[in-house]
Write an enzyme that holds these catalytic residues in place. Structure first.
Site, PDB file in Angstrom:
ATOM      1  CE  LYS A  98       0.605   1.428   4.539  1.00  0.00           C
ATOM      2  NZ  LYS A  98       1.517   2.489   4.895  1.00  0.00           N
ATOM      3  CB  VAL A 120      10.746  -6.500   5.377  1.00  0.00           C
ATOM      4  CG1 VAL A 120      10.366  -6.756   6.821  1.00  0.00           C
ATOM      5  CG2 VAL A 120      10.417  -7.719   4.524  1.00  0.00           C
ATOM      6  CB  ALA A 121      10.552  -2.893   8.634  1.00  0.00           C
ATOM      7  CG  LEU A 153       6.297   0.098   0.770  1.00  0.00           C
ATOM      8  CD1 LEU A 153       7.308  -0.626  -0.113  1.00  0.00           C
ATOM      9  CD2 LEU A 153       5.499   1.105  -0.060  1.00  0.00           C
ATOM     10  N   GLY A 166       3.684  -4.450   3.883  1.00  0.00           N
ATOM     11  CA  GLY A 166       3.741  -5.784   3.299  1.00  0.00           C
ATOM     12  C   GLY A 166       3.334  -6.869   4.284  1.00  0.00           C
ATOM     13  N   GLY A 167       3.833  -6.795   5.511  1.00  0.00           N
ATOM     14  CA  GLY A 167       3.504  -7.814   6.519  1.00  0.00           C
ATOM     15  C   GLY A 167       2.014  -7.803   6.847  1.00  0.00           C
ATOM     16  CG  ASP A 217      -0.855  -0.207   8.184  1.00  0.00           C
ATOM     17  OD1 ASP A 217      -1.626   0.780   8.270  1.00  0.00           O
ATOM     18  OD2 ASP A 217       0.380  -0.112   8.142  1.00  0.00           O
TER      19      ASP A 217
HETATM   20  O1  C5P Z   1      -1.157  -1.961  15.047  1.00  0.00           O
HETATM   21  P1  C5P Z   1       0.292  -2.171  14.820  1.00  0.00           P
HETATM   22  O2  C5P Z   1       0.849  -3.294  15.651  1.00  0.00           O
HETATM   23  O3  C5P Z   1       0.649  -2.310  13.379  1.00  0.00           O
HETATM   24  O4  C5P Z   1       1.015  -0.850  15.299  1.00  0.00           O
HETATM   25  C1  C5P Z   1       2.413  -0.790  15.500  1.00  0.00           C
HETATM   26  C2  C5P Z   1       2.734   0.424  16.342  1.00  0.00           C
HETATM   27  O5  C5P Z   1       2.472   1.620  15.592  1.00  0.00           O
HETATM   28  C3  C5P Z   1       1.902   0.576  17.575  1.00  0.00           C
HETATM   29  O6  C5P Z   1       2.472  -0.106  18.644  1.00  0.00           O
HETATM   30  C4  C5P Z   1       1.910   2.062  17.799  1.00  0.00           C
HETATM   31  O7  C5P Z   1       3.135   2.446  18.388  1.00  0.00           O
HETATM   32  C5  C5P Z   1       1.938   2.627  16.395  1.00  0.00           C
HETATM   33  N1  C5P Z   1       0.595   3.009  15.878  1.00  0.00           N
HETATM   34  C6  C5P Z   1      -0.062   4.098  16.411  1.00  0.00           C
HETATM   35  N2  C5P Z   1      -1.285   4.460  15.917  1.00  0.00           N
HETATM   36  C7  C5P Z   1      -1.845   3.795  14.902  1.00  0.00           C
HETATM   37  C8  C5P Z   1      -1.185   2.684  14.343  1.00  0.00           C
HETATM   38  C9  C5P Z   1       0.038   2.319  14.847  1.00  0.00           C
HETATM   39  O8  C5P Z   1       0.433   4.731  17.340  1.00  0.00           O
HETATM   40  N3  C5P Z   1      -3.040   4.181  14.417  1.00  0.00           N
END
Ligand code: C5P
Length: 357
Positions: A24, A112-113, A116, A118-119, A161
């Protein structure tokens, strides 16, 4: 006499389920504030790309789920969101006898990371592949409301995501990422996209932490990103063609509230962004929390030519990217259609235009 629906479901279980998992791009990313749970409220227009991983899922011979990854290094399997998605989906369907162990093979093509997702896309593909393999999802039809609610809940449980990818098209993403409103596809030719991903991770929590700390890494006027994001969502709802989208690239490239924080976390990212802007004569944006930089083009061919030029610049030292290895340079397009639409053979048209360097 055998029940035809059951027979079809049984036949499906014996054939591997193949799903494309697109990358994305955040065309806009407004961060509206920090929530009590630590996550951030977002307003983001996201689009799937033709660049995609490919996930193939079959019944496992072993008692537990397995995963084999080919292509780019995706890190330890234990951290892979595909296995997490299988586990959470199995819990959600009630650990029934149908929910047999799964063997997954993932062809990793999305850096990765990198911002984008991907994971997360692999995880969304894994949820649907598991439901399909277990006979809960008919690939040819829309899911029934109960299954739709289940996959949405599992997606949110896996990561912020992930829900976006269930929409299988451009969408406005709000809340933590769980509120997804589908938008219309770009009309006509798919815009080309150049992706330059430095070989250095920008961990999302670190980027949000820098954003929260304020200072120079915070956007000068957070309301302006939100206005741009709302405006683009309205335009996409009404229907926008490639030329009109590319014409807005300058505004969109500055509509990411995390861009400055990403540049703080990844030393040298701002310099590469400026150098690319000068060299290509186009606006350069940051996807998500970075470090991927994106440039929009009217066609796939134009993005290809730009990728070749950037590769030359990296090779001859006139472009310098942060990281211990050369950056990944990929020419792709916005996705032309839903990646797993019936009749859209996984692995062919939708991934067609990715070239890696
Ligand atoms: O949800 P996910 O595990 O992908 O999020 C990874 C990290 O990104 C969260 O621990 C948080 O620190 C940050 N995040 C956030 N607000 C969001 C999405 C992600 O603060 N809407």
């Amino acid at each position: 006499m055998a029940d035809p629906a059951r027979a079809a479901a049984a036949a499906r279980r014996l054939t591997p389920v193949v799903r494309l998992a697109p990358a994305k791009l955040n065309l806009t990313l407004a961060v509206l504030g920090r929530r009590p749970d630590g996550f951030h409220e977002l307003h983001s227009v996201m689009v799937p790309l033709a660049l995609a991983d490919r996930l193939s899922v079959a019944r496992a011979a072993s008692p537990g789920d397995t995963l084999r990854v080919e292509g780019l290094d995706a890190g330890p399997n234990a951290d892979n969101l595909v296995l997490r998605a299988f586990a959470l989906t199995r819990v959600a369907v009630g650990r029934s006898a149908e929910a047999v162990p799964l063997a997954a093979r993932l062809e990793k093509r999305i850096p990765v990371a990198a911002g984008l997702a991907g994971g997360s896309s692999d995880a969304a593909a894994a949820i649907d592949a598991a439901l399909e393999a277990w006979g809960r999802l008919d690939p040819a039809g829309a899911p029934d409301p109960e299954v739709a609610a289940l996959r949405a809940a599992v997606a949110t449980g896996v990561g912020s995501d992930v829900p976006f990818f269930l929409a299988a098209g451009p969408a406005l993403v709000e809340g933590r990422g769980e509120r997804v409103t589908p938008l219309a596809r770009i009309l006509g030719t798919a815009p080309g996209v150049l992706l330059v991903t430095p070989a250095i991770a920008a961990p999302t929590p670190a980027v949000f932490a820098v954003f929260d700390a304020g200072g120079p890494a915070s956007p000068p006027d957070p309301r302006s990103t939100r206005r741009t994001s709302e405006h683009l969502a309205t335009e996409l709802r009404a229907g926008l063609d490639a030329a009109s989208l590319v014409a807005r690239a300058g505004v969109l490239a500055s509509a990411n509230d995390l861009a400055a924080a990403a540049a703080t976390v990844v030393d040298g990212l701002a310099g590469l962004r400026r150098a690319l802007t000068r060299r290509l004569g186009r606006a350069v944006g940051v996807s998500g929390s970075g470090p991927t930089l994106w440039v929009l083009y009217p066609s796939a061919a134009a993005a290809d030519a730009a990728a070749a030029d950037v590769r030359r610049g990296i090779d001859d030292g006139s472009l310098v990217a942060p990281g211990q290895a050369p950056p990944s340079i990929i020419a792709t397009t916005l996705a032309r259609s839903a990646p797993n639409e019936p009749g859209n053979e996984p692995g062919s048209a939708s991934t067609g235009h990715a070239t890696e360097g």
